[in-house]
Scaffold this active site. Sequence first.
Site, PDB file in Angstrom:
ATOM      1  N   TYR A  92     -14.036   5.964   9.230  1.00 49.47           N
ATOM      2  CA  TYR A  92     -13.105   6.428   8.196  1.00 49.47           C
ATOM      3  C   TYR A  92     -13.624   6.008   6.828  1.00 49.47           C
ATOM      4  CZ  TYR A  92      -8.621   6.549   5.571  1.00 49.47           C
ATOM      5  OH  TYR A  92      -7.630   6.787   4.664  1.00 49.47           O
ATOM      6  N   HIS A 121       0.788  -1.233   0.000  1.00 49.17           N
ATOM      7  CA  HIS A 121       0.000   0.000   0.000  1.00 49.17           C
ATOM      8  C   HIS A 121       0.821   1.284   0.000  1.00 49.17           C
ATOM      9  CE1 HIS A 121      -3.429   2.435   0.233  1.00 49.17           C
ATOM     10  NE2 HIS A 121      -4.030   1.950   1.291  1.00 49.17           N
ATOM     11  N   THR A 180      -4.799  10.500  -0.958  1.00 44.26           N
ATOM     12  CA  THR A 180      -6.085  10.301  -0.300  1.00 44.26           C
ATOM     13  C   THR A 180      -6.282  11.308   0.829  1.00 44.26           C
ATOM     14  OG1 THR A 180      -5.214   8.721   1.315  1.00 44.26           O
ATOM     15  CG2 THR A 180      -6.063   7.826  -0.764  1.00 44.26           C
TER      16      THR A 180
END
Length: 741
Positions: free
Chosen positions: A561, A445, A574
């Site tokens: 979230y 990620h 993001t």
Amino acid sequence: MAEAHQAVAFQFTVTPEGLDLRLSREAVRQLCLAAAHAWKKRLVQAKNTFLSGVYPASPSSWVLVVMATAGSFYCQVDPSRGLITHIQHYLPQSRFLSADGHAVLSAALFGTGVWLGTVLLFRRALRLLLTYHGWMFEPHGRLSRRTRIWMVMMKVMSFRKPLLYSFQTSLPKLPVPPVQATITRYLESVRPLLDDEKYKKMEVLAKEFKETIAPRLQKYLILKSWWTTNYDFLYVTPSPIQAARAGNVVHAILLYRRKLDRGELRPLMALGIVPMCSSQLERMFNTTRIPGKETDQLVHLGDSRHVAVFHRGRFYRLWLYQGGRLLQPRDLQLQFQRILDDPSGPQPGEERLAALTAGERVPWAEARTRFFSRGPNKASLEAIERAAFFVTLDEEAHGAAPRRDGCMDAYAKSLLHGRCYDRWFDKSFTLVVYSNGKLGANAEHSWADAPVIGHLWEFMLGTDRFELGYTEEGNCKGEPNTMLPPPQRLQWDIPEECCAAIERSYVLAQALAEDVDFHVFQFLEFGKGLIKRCRTSPDAFIQLSLQLAHFRDKGQFCLMYEASMTRLFRDGRTETVRSCTAEATAFVRSMADPAQSRAERQRLFRLAAEKHQLMYRLAMTGAGIDRHLFCLYLMSRYLGLQSPFLAQVLSEPWRLSTSQTPQQQLNMFDLNKFPDHVSTGGGFGPVADDGYGVSYIIAGENLINFHVSSKFSSPETDSKRFGRNIRQAMLDIAELFDKPK
């Protein structure tokens, strides 16, 4: 935001002896590397724009030059109002060039200058237009005159293909929000979760922070801004032959990389006219995360001509080119089949070697330095880390199967962690090809976010199914080159001490993997088609359903979230949408109150949905709060300042972490014509030990796929139970609007 430490590379204080300057060597090094990389990108983009795409290859640029030359020399008309004569006066004389030749050359230079000046003017105007985000806040179905004018101008600016493909430097930088706005929105987001006493304490901490160290931290953030220049098809398996499927999809992935390198991929466009940042695509290939004792490092190579392959505990290097040409799918199938047919067993310590990438980072860094810095181990590790990506030819069979309960749960868990030693978790992504021809990917990620790997995945699936295809027997098309040398088996010399380190990492990773409770289910009752008829955003509908499901599941609200993109900005990644708003909690409570009327619940739902859409738009346009708060926290750590407010903010657990998997970014095929080609989407593990991770993909008009994760070790969570609550919450909200189930 991970580079926030660069802002404090330089620290100085004024003392009686003069100026005391302190340098952070690592920060300075990272700052220089970032600046060099940014300027290198700018030079490459400038070369591609002006030399390759704009001038002199563009026909319109030649037309302008020819018109200037003909008008000046043959028609005796000076379109430059004397500039051509001025240029001619300063050109050096040459005995090889006549007076007429000087005139033609001067006119050509004038036309070239006008063209390049026009391009620069258009680029500047495009950058200015891209700073306008008012279109995101327009009411649905109604556009203001200002937005209509802006849309017309954007379409005119995007008409030039070279401008469109070199848009990255035209995108605005992500702004640094004001501290006051961030603190106000933060307090608003936690108000539904705190009682009056706790909220007053948080207000005091926030006020103290705002009045003391916040201004100083904000200045450092502004300084930093100056320096900064999934799954397969759900129902369809094109070929059940493992080697054939691997050959086609690897070839398709390499075609994607070639298009990426050549700048041939059209950027994702919002409204069809606003380009979205795609700078993360550059790190998709040839990228590996290297473990460190203090911090990891992402290493990206300019190019790689092989992939690393794992099968049955053995590692291979598979070359992708022969004589400078990319191997065709049938050749790749042959090579993968050779690996599958290899009867040899793993070398001592080889089978579970990749477990080092799944365990703790410091032991892996120490083992890497001690056991993999020389000899065959170093050469083999470099072959893996320098590979374009990692491929696992899995021995298991997975995928959706009728009347087989839990098949998608097992599919999801396999892709998330596998056996803990058959995925190289440090590579940018691992392509997993199962024995029955099904596919999946495990992505690291830190280098990018889900939409980026999703972009590749859609291209790969579309190319595999609709362009490359298979024979009737399921093989790749074409004839293989049997003279190709076989894939190279990687060699290892792993001592007993290293085997012990591998086993420790494996035991730790296995314990973590076994604790993951993963549940994947299809919501077939309705999709975005019905939700839109309720006159609300599909994402807001699902987010409020998750709020209602969580309240029913645990009897309380939590910090929630939702990931939002900031790709309207240069190098944007993001931001967080804090979905648990006061409006959302009011709606959820109304659903639990039998005294509330349907009309009142509808009204509260509308308010909650509108608030959620506003929060999402603020996050997308650079007005979010969590990345700003995180950077302020990093600044305080590097400056050695203590902030109880920031410490409290960063310690709050996200017990409900959600994300939507994007699809149809490339529109390579029509889902209405091929409804069985929907994607399963992707998932992730829970963020908090006692929380849930929920990913969902709105797959077409009548299907939504949910991925729910939690931990077996938590007595408060149960993924299947939460899945049932999600399903019922979706149905209950739809029923408010008299829509059929």
